[in-house]
Design an enzyme around this catalytic site. Structure first.
Site, PDB file in Angstrom:
ATOM      1  N   HIS A   1      39.454  53.311  68.633  1.00  0.00           N
ATOM      2  CA  HIS A   1      39.007  51.608  68.102  1.00  0.00           C
ATOM      3  C   HIS A   1      37.734  51.840  68.866  1.00  0.00           C
ATOM      4  CE1 HIS A   1      38.498  47.498  67.442  1.00  0.00           C
ATOM      5  NE2 HIS A   1      38.517  47.320  68.609  1.00  0.00           N
TER       6      HIS A   1
ATOM      7  N   ASN B   1      33.216  46.323  64.748  1.00  0.00           N
ATOM      8  CA  ASN B   1      34.223  45.925  65.394  1.00  0.00           C
ATOM      9  C   ASN B   1      35.199  45.549  64.196  1.00  0.00           C
ATOM     10  OD1 ASN B   1      36.979  45.460  65.767  1.00  0.00           O
ATOM     11  ND2 ASN B   1      35.780  44.592  68.287  1.00  0.00           N
TER      12      ASN B   1
ATOM     13  N   CYS C   1      43.096  44.167  67.981  1.00  0.00           N
ATOM     14  CA  CYS C   1      42.110  45.479  67.638  1.00  0.00           C
ATOM     15  C   CYS C   1      43.796  46.931  68.133  1.00  0.00           C
ATOM     16  CB  CYS C   1      41.604  45.228  69.036  1.00  0.00           C
ATOM     17  SG  CYS C   1      39.526  44.234  68.628  1.00  0.00           S
TER      18      CYS C   1
HETATM   19  O1  UT7 Z   1      37.770  45.114  70.628  1.00  0.00           O
HETATM   20  C1  UT7 Z   1      38.418  44.070  71.701  1.00  0.00           C
HETATM   21  C2  UT7 Z   1      38.183  44.110  72.835  1.00  0.00           C
HETATM   22  N1  UT7 Z   1      36.396  43.492  72.405  1.00  0.00           N
HETATM   23  C3  UT7 Z   1      35.851  44.756  73.362  1.00  0.00           C
HETATM   24  O2  UT7 Z   1      36.675  45.822  73.592  1.00  0.00           O
HETATM   25  C4  UT7 Z   1      34.379  44.290  73.579  1.00  0.00           C
HETATM   26  C5  UT7 Z   1      34.383  43.698  75.571  1.00  0.00           C
HETATM   27  N2  UT7 Z   1      33.177  43.627  75.197  1.00  0.00           N
HETATM   28  C6  UT7 Z   1      31.725  44.019  75.619  1.00  0.00           C
HETATM   29  O3  UT7 Z   1      31.374  45.580  74.461  1.00  0.00           O
HETATM   30  C7  UT7 Z   1      30.234  43.687  75.627  1.00  0.00           C
HETATM   31  O4  UT7 Z   1      31.137  42.398  77.194  1.00  0.00           O
HETATM   32  C8  UT7 Z   1      29.422  43.019  75.162  1.00  0.00           C
HETATM   33  C9  UT7 Z   1      29.320  43.472  74.229  1.00  0.00           C
HETATM   34  C10 UT7 Z   1      30.355  41.497  74.044  1.00  0.00           C
HETATM   35  C11 UT7 Z   1      28.562  42.389  75.803  1.00  0.00           C
HETATM   36  O5  UT7 Z   1      28.168  43.368  76.347  1.00  0.00           O
HETATM   37  P1  UT7 Z   1      27.601  43.317  78.147  1.00  0.00           P
HETATM   38  O6  UT7 Z   1      26.456  44.180  78.621  1.00  0.00           O
HETATM   39  O7  UT7 Z   1      29.047  42.629  78.710  1.00  0.00           O
HETATM   40  O8  UT7 Z   1      26.681  41.426  78.453  1.00  0.00           O
HETATM   41  P2  UT7 Z   1      26.712  40.493  78.871  1.00  0.00           P
HETATM   42  O9  UT7 Z   1      28.425  39.392  78.569  1.00  0.00           O
HETATM   43  O10 UT7 Z   1      27.161  41.270  80.436  1.00  0.00           O
HETATM   44  O11 UT7 Z   1      25.455  40.044  78.787  1.00  0.00           O
HETATM   45  C12 UT7 Z   1      24.783  40.038  79.578  1.00  0.00           C
HETATM   46  C13 UT7 Z   1      23.052  39.847  78.994  1.00  0.00           C
HETATM   47  C14 UT7 Z   1      23.492  38.051  79.471  1.00  0.00           C
HETATM   48  O12 UT7 Z   1      22.355  37.247  80.011  1.00  0.00           O
HETATM   49  P3  UT7 Z   1      21.687  37.225  81.272  1.00  0.00           P
HETATM   50  O13 UT7 Z   1      23.032  36.608  81.981  1.00  0.00           O
HETATM   51  O14 UT7 Z   1      21.453  38.403  82.258  1.00  0.00           O
HETATM   52  O15 UT7 Z   1      20.813  36.482  81.650  1.00  0.00           O
HETATM   53  C15 UT7 Z   1      24.049  37.658  78.101  1.00  0.00           C
HETATM   54  O16 UT7 Z   1      23.681  36.273  77.916  1.00  0.00           O
HETATM   55  O17 UT7 Z   1      22.990  39.955  78.047  1.00  0.00           O
HETATM   56  C16 UT7 Z   1      23.103  38.491  77.414  1.00  0.00           C
HETATM   57  N3  UT7 Z   1      23.186  38.532  76.117  1.00  0.00           N
HETATM   58  C17 UT7 Z   1      22.826  39.027  74.916  1.00  0.00           C
HETATM   59  N4  UT7 Z   1      21.544  38.839  74.935  1.00  0.00           N
HETATM   60  C18 UT7 Z   1      20.925  40.219  73.819  1.00  0.00           C
HETATM   61  C19 UT7 Z   1      24.777  38.109  75.174  1.00  0.00           C
HETATM   62  N5  UT7 Z   1      24.971  38.230  73.898  1.00  0.00           N
HETATM   63  C20 UT7 Z   1      23.439  39.272  73.285  1.00  0.00           C
HETATM   64  C21 UT7 Z   1      22.524  39.825  72.059  1.00  0.00           C
HETATM   65  N6  UT7 Z   1      21.982  39.803  72.109  1.00  0.00           N
HETATM   66  N7  UT7 Z   1      23.721  39.354  71.670  1.00  0.00           N
END
Ligand code: UT7
Length: 334
Positions: A256, A286, A116
């Site tokens: 980004h 992204n 990225c």
């Molecule tokens: O561009 C290159 C670098 N990449 C980045 O900068 C991305 C960095 N990371 C992120 O943007 C975020 O971590 C994500 C958008 C990927 C995920 O968001 P998050 O707030 O970190 O969510 P999480 O992974 O902590 O998940 C929270 C909850 C989980 O459920 P429980 O365990 O709390 O019950 C996940 O299973 O959200 C759930 N979850 C979803 N729910 C609905 C994960 N993905 C989804 C989804 N829809 N698509």
């Protein structure tokens, strides 16, 4: 001797027509529009459809438009660097495919892979060629067909990424405009948290690697998120400090587009108001190497000659970086 800087003298972009909405994703994986918008800021992303069409298709469209906009003949181009993580093929370089298609017969070209942060790394690299005085027209492409390496059964990644990209022209400037500073960083310990395991020399493609979904993006989202928030804000603040810039001095932050929450955290650390932050993550998601040129393309008409602009990115590797530049032209309104 007058100092030569590398100035962006034109911008173009290309996004495919197909719009993949959050609603459609709801039919593919267990997710919902409210979660995606609140956690990422993304509402829709573009997908490049069609058999045998790769990232070069995006790059070719963007470069053709760039040449037309800047009244440049393809033969005049000295160098084309393509930042991409989804090259058409492992080799030859996608840059060469783009040069051939647009008729840049006198240019040499190569690809640069920094996930990225690819566009920022490529822009800083291209600037060095101009600053020596030896090269006059350098094109930097940032483009990715992320849909080619996304598993549309993995809700943690498929909601984030989209296809698209853009290109900028770099030319010598002697008025003190253009790229004035850059800070680029990488940390290979990040490889464990954001990668695509198979398809390279360590794990070439086999039926087993395909069955295990190892040809698609793996991301430990929360870990990457923490590193991204800190890395992008730190490096943007460092470039500001080094150039004695306060938030008030910045006309535009071009971040980004990985997650709106990461962008907001960076802007807040820089003391830059949201009205000065380029943002199109809601429409394109992204696009990896494509995000920054697509922002410049979208906002080009609002940029003014002399504007202080800070670019910042964070991505796989880990890689991260920031560029400080002074915008070099006013857009003529048609
Ligand atoms: O561009 C290159 C670098 N990449 C980045 O900068 C991305 C960095 N990371 C992120 O943007 C975020 O971590 C994500 C958008 C990927 C995920 O968001 P998050 O707030 O970190 O969510 P999480 O992974 O902590 O998940 C929270 C909850 C989980 O459920 P429980 O365990 O709390 O019950 C996940 O299973 O959200 C759930 N979850 C979803 N729910 C609905 C994960 N993905 C989804 C989804 N829809 N698509």
């Amino acid at each position: 001797m007058t100092k030569i800087t590398a100035a962006i003298t034109g911008v173009s972009g290309y996004v495919p027509d197909y719009v993949l909405t959050n609603k459609e994703l709801e039919t593919m994986v267990e997710t919902n529009d409210e979660w995606i918008v609140s956690r990422t800021g993304i509402r829709e992303r573009r997908i490049l459809k069609g058999e045998g069409i790769g990232t070069s298709f995006i790059g070719i469209k963007a470069v053709q438009d760039l040449l037309a906009k800047t009244n440049t003949r393809a033969e005049e181009v000295d160098l084309l660097i393509c930042a991409t993580t989804t090259p058409d093929m492992v080799f030859p370089a996608t840059a060469n495919i783009i040069c051939e298609a647009v008729g840049a017969v006198n240019a040499f070209g190569y690809d640069l892979q920094a996930a990225c942060s690819g566009f920022i790394f490529a822009l800083a690299t291209g600037a060095r060629f101009i600053e020596t005085g030896r090269y006059k027209k350098v094109i930097i492409v940032g483009a990715d067909k992320m849909s080619s390496i996304i598993n549309y059964k993995d809700r943690t990644t498929c909601i984030i990424f989209g296809d698209g990209g853009g290109a900028v022209m770099l030319e010598p400037n002697t008025e003190g405009l253009g790229i004035l500073d850059d800070i680029l960083k990488s940390d290979g310990s990040g490889a464990a948290y954001l990668n695509m395991k198979a398809g390279g020399s360590r794990y070439p493609a086999t039926a087993e690697t395909v069955a295990r979904n190892e040809h698609s993006v793996f991301q430990e989202g929360t870990t990457v998120f923490k590193f991204a928030v800190k890395g992008m804000a730190d490096v943007a603040a460092e470039v500001m400090d080094r150039n004695n810039l306060t938030g008030d001095d910045i006309a535009w932050l071009v971040p980004h587009q990985a997650n709106k929450r990461i962008i907001d955290a960076t802007a807040s650390r820089m003391n830059v108001g949201s009205d000065k932050v380029m943002m199109n993550i809601d429409r394109y998601g992204n696009t990896t190497s494509g995000t920054i040129p697509l922002c410049l393309w979208d906002y080009e008409s609002q940029l003014k000659k002399g504007d202080n602009v800070v670019l910042a990115a964070f991505g796989g590797g880990f890689t991260w970086g920031s560029i400080y530049l002074k915008w070099a032209y006013d857009t003529v309104q048609n």
